[in-house]
Scaffold this motif. Sequence first.
Motif, short mmCIF file in Angstrom:
data_model
loop_
_atom_site.label_atom_id
_atom_site.label_comp_id
_atom_site.label_asym_id
_atom_site.label_seq_id
_atom_site.Cartn_x
_atom_site.Cartn_y
_atom_site.Cartn_z
N ILE A 15 0.87 -1.17 0.00
CA ILE A 15 0.00 0.00 0.00
C ILE A 15 0.91 1.22 0.00
O ILE A 15 1.68 1.42 0.94
CB ILE A 15 -0.95 -0.02 1.21
CG1 ILE A 15 -1.84 -1.26 1.12
CG2 ILE A 15 -1.77 1.27 1.26
CD1 ILE A 15 -2.64 -1.56 2.35
N ASN A 16 0.85 1.98 -1.09
CA ASN A 16 1.66 3.17 -1.28
C ASN A 16 0.79 4.38 -1.02
O ASN A 16 -0.13 4.67 -1.79
CB ASN A 16 2.18 3.22 -2.72
CG ASN A 16 3.04 2.02 -3.07
OD1 ASN A 16 4.24 2.05 -2.89
ND2 ASN A 16 2.41 0.96 -3.58
N VAL A 17 1.02 5.08 0.10
CA VAL A 17 0.26 6.28 0.43
C VAL A 17 0.86 7.43 -0.36
O VAL A 17 2.05 7.75 -0.21
CB VAL A 17 0.32 6.57 1.94
CG1 VAL A 17 -0.43 7.86 2.28
CG2 VAL A 17 -0.24 5.39 2.74
N LEU A 18 0.06 8.04 -1.22
CA LEU A 18 0.59 9.04 -2.14
C LEU A 18 0.83 10.40 -1.48
O LEU A 18 0.08 10.82 -0.60
CB LEU A 18 -0.35 9.21 -3.34
CG LEU A 18 -0.55 7.97 -4.19
CD1 LEU A 18 -1.40 8.30 -5.41
CD2 LEU A 18 0.77 7.35 -4.62
N ALA A 19 1.87 11.06 -1.97
CA ALA A 19 2.19 12.43 -1.56
C ALA A 19 1.41 13.39 -2.47
O ALA A 19 0.94 13.02 -3.55
CB ALA A 19 3.70 12.67 -1.68
N ALA A 20 1.29 14.63 -2.03
CA ALA A 20 0.49 15.63 -2.75
C ALA A 20 0.96 15.82 -4.19
O ALA A 20 0.14 16.09 -5.06
CB ALA A 20 0.53 16.96 -2.00
N ASP A 21 2.24 15.65 -4.45
CA ASP A 21 2.75 15.84 -5.82
C ASP A 21 2.55 14.61 -6.71
O ASP A 21 3.03 14.58 -7.84
CB ASP A 21 4.22 16.26 -5.80
CG ASP A 21 5.14 15.22 -5.18
OD1 ASP A 21 4.66 14.20 -4.64
OD2 ASP A 21 6.36 15.43 -5.23
N GLN A 22 1.81 13.61 -6.22
CA GLN A 22 1.58 12.39 -6.99
C GLN A 22 0.13 12.27 -7.49
O GLN A 22 -0.34 11.19 -7.82
CB GLN A 22 1.97 11.16 -6.17
CG GLN A 22 3.47 11.11 -5.89
CD GLN A 22 3.85 9.92 -5.06
OE1 GLN A 22 3.31 9.68 -3.99
NE2 GLN A 22 4.82 9.15 -5.56
N LYS A 23 -0.56 13.40 -7.60
CA LYS A 23 -1.95 13.40 -8.07
C LYS A 23 -2.07 12.74 -9.44
O LYS A 23 -3.00 11.97 -9.69
CB LYS A 23 -2.47 14.84 -8.14
CG LYS A 23 -3.86 14.96 -8.71
CD LYS A 23 -4.30 16.42 -8.77
CE LYS A 23 -5.64 16.55 -9.43
NZ LYS A 23 -5.58 17.12 -10.77
N SER A 24 -1.13 13.01 -10.34
CA SER A 24 -1.22 12.42 -11.69
C SER A 24 -1.11 10.90 -11.64
O SER A 24 -1.76 10.20 -12.43
CB SER A 24 -0.15 13.01 -12.62
OG SER A 24 1.14 12.70 -12.15
N LEU A 25 -0.33 10.36 -10.70
CA LEU A 25 -0.27 8.90 -10.54
C LEU A 25 -1.60 8.35 -10.04
O LEU A 25 -2.07 7.30 -10.50
CB LEU A 25 0.84 8.50 -9.56
CG LEU A 25 2.26 8.50 -10.08
CD1 LEU A 25 3.22 8.07 -8.98
CD2 LEU A 25 2.40 7.60 -11.29
N ALA A 26 -2.23 9.05 -9.10
CA ALA A 26 -3.54 8.61 -8.60
C ALA A 26 -4.54 8.53 -9.74
O ALA A 26 -5.29 7.55 -9.86
CB ALA A 26 -4.04 9.57 -7.52
N GLU A 27 -4.55 9.54 -10.60
CA GLU A 27 -5.47 9.56 -11.74
C GLU A 27 -5.14 8.47 -12.74
O GLU A 27 -6.03 7.80 -13.25
CB GLU A 27 -5.44 10.94 -12.41
CG GLU A 27 -6.01 12.03 -11.52
CD GLU A 27 -5.77 13.43 -12.02
OE1 GLU A 27 -6.60 14.30 -11.71
OE2 GLU A 27 -4.75 13.67 -12.70
N ARG A 28 -3.86 8.27 -13.01
CA ARG A 28 -3.45 7.24 -13.98
C ARG A 28 -3.82 5.85 -13.51
O ARG A 28 -4.33 5.03 -14.27
CB ARG A 28 -1.94 7.31 -14.21
CG ARG A 28 -1.49 6.29 -15.24
CD ARG A 28 -0.02 6.04 -15.31
NE ARG A 28 0.77 7.22 -15.47
CZ ARG A 28 2.09 7.19 -15.65
NH1 ARG A 28 2.73 6.04 -15.69
NH2 ARG A 28 2.78 8.29 -15.76
N PHE A 29 -3.58 5.55 -12.23
CA PHE A 29 -3.86 4.21 -11.71
C PHE A 29 -5.35 3.99 -11.44
O PHE A 29 -5.77 2.87 -11.17
CB PHE A 29 -3.02 3.92 -10.46
CG PHE A 29 -1.62 3.47 -10.77
CD1 PHE A 29 -1.28 2.14 -10.71
CD2 PHE A 29 -0.65 4.38 -11.15
CE1 PHE A 29 0.01 1.71 -11.01
CE2 PHE A 29 0.64 3.98 -11.46
CZ PHE A 29 0.97 2.64 -11.38
N ALA A 30 -6.16 5.06 -11.54
CA ALA A 30 -7.62 4.93 -11.43
C ALA A 30 -8.27 4.74 -12.79
O ALA A 30 -9.40 4.27 -12.87
CB ALA A 30 -8.20 6.17 -10.75
#
Length: 169
Positions: A80-95
Motif C-alpha cells: 500500500i503506497n500512500v501518495l504524496a500531494a505531488d503524486q496526483k497524476s499517478l492517482a489519476e493514472r492508476f484509477a
Amino acid sequence: MSPSRRAQAPSFSAREFRAALGMFATGVTIVTTRTPDGLPIGLTANSFNSVSLDPPLVLWSLSQAAASLAAFRAGSHYAINVLAADQKSLAERFAAKGSDRWSGVQSVSGAGGAPLIAGAAATFECFNRSRYDEGDHVIFVGEVERCTWRQGATPLLFHGGRFFTELPL
C-alpha cells in the motif's frame, strides 16, 4: 421485542450513499502486487484503514468486478503506497481503465515482489493475511511486514470527488 437480525432496506439511493461517503476525507493510495507471471499490478484506492497495532494489521477493499481481483486474491504479498500531494497524476493514472499505468513509474520490489512506488509519503509491505467477501467488494486484511514514511511529506487527500492537500488548522 427481540432485536432485528437483519438491517432494514436502505432509505436512500446508491447515488445518495456515494455522496454521503464523499464527505469523509481520505488519503489516497496505490495498492500494488505482481501477477503469477511477475507483471506489476496497481490501482488507486482510498479504502485503506488501520486495524491493529499488535499484530500490525491494515485493510483495504476492492470491487468484485475489478480485473485485478484474481491477482490480489492469489498473491502472497501486496504493498500500500500512500501518495504524496505531488503524486496526483499517478492517482489519476492508476484509477483510469485501459491506460499503461506503469510507463515511466519508478519503483523497487518490496516484500514478495510487490512494487513500492518512489516518492510515496508512506509504504506498507503486507502479507496477504485474509480476505472477506462483503457485498460487492472483497476486504483484504494485510499483516504489515515493513513500513516506511517520508518525514515532512504532504499527503494527497480526496474529498467530495476532488483532490486536496493538507492545510493545518
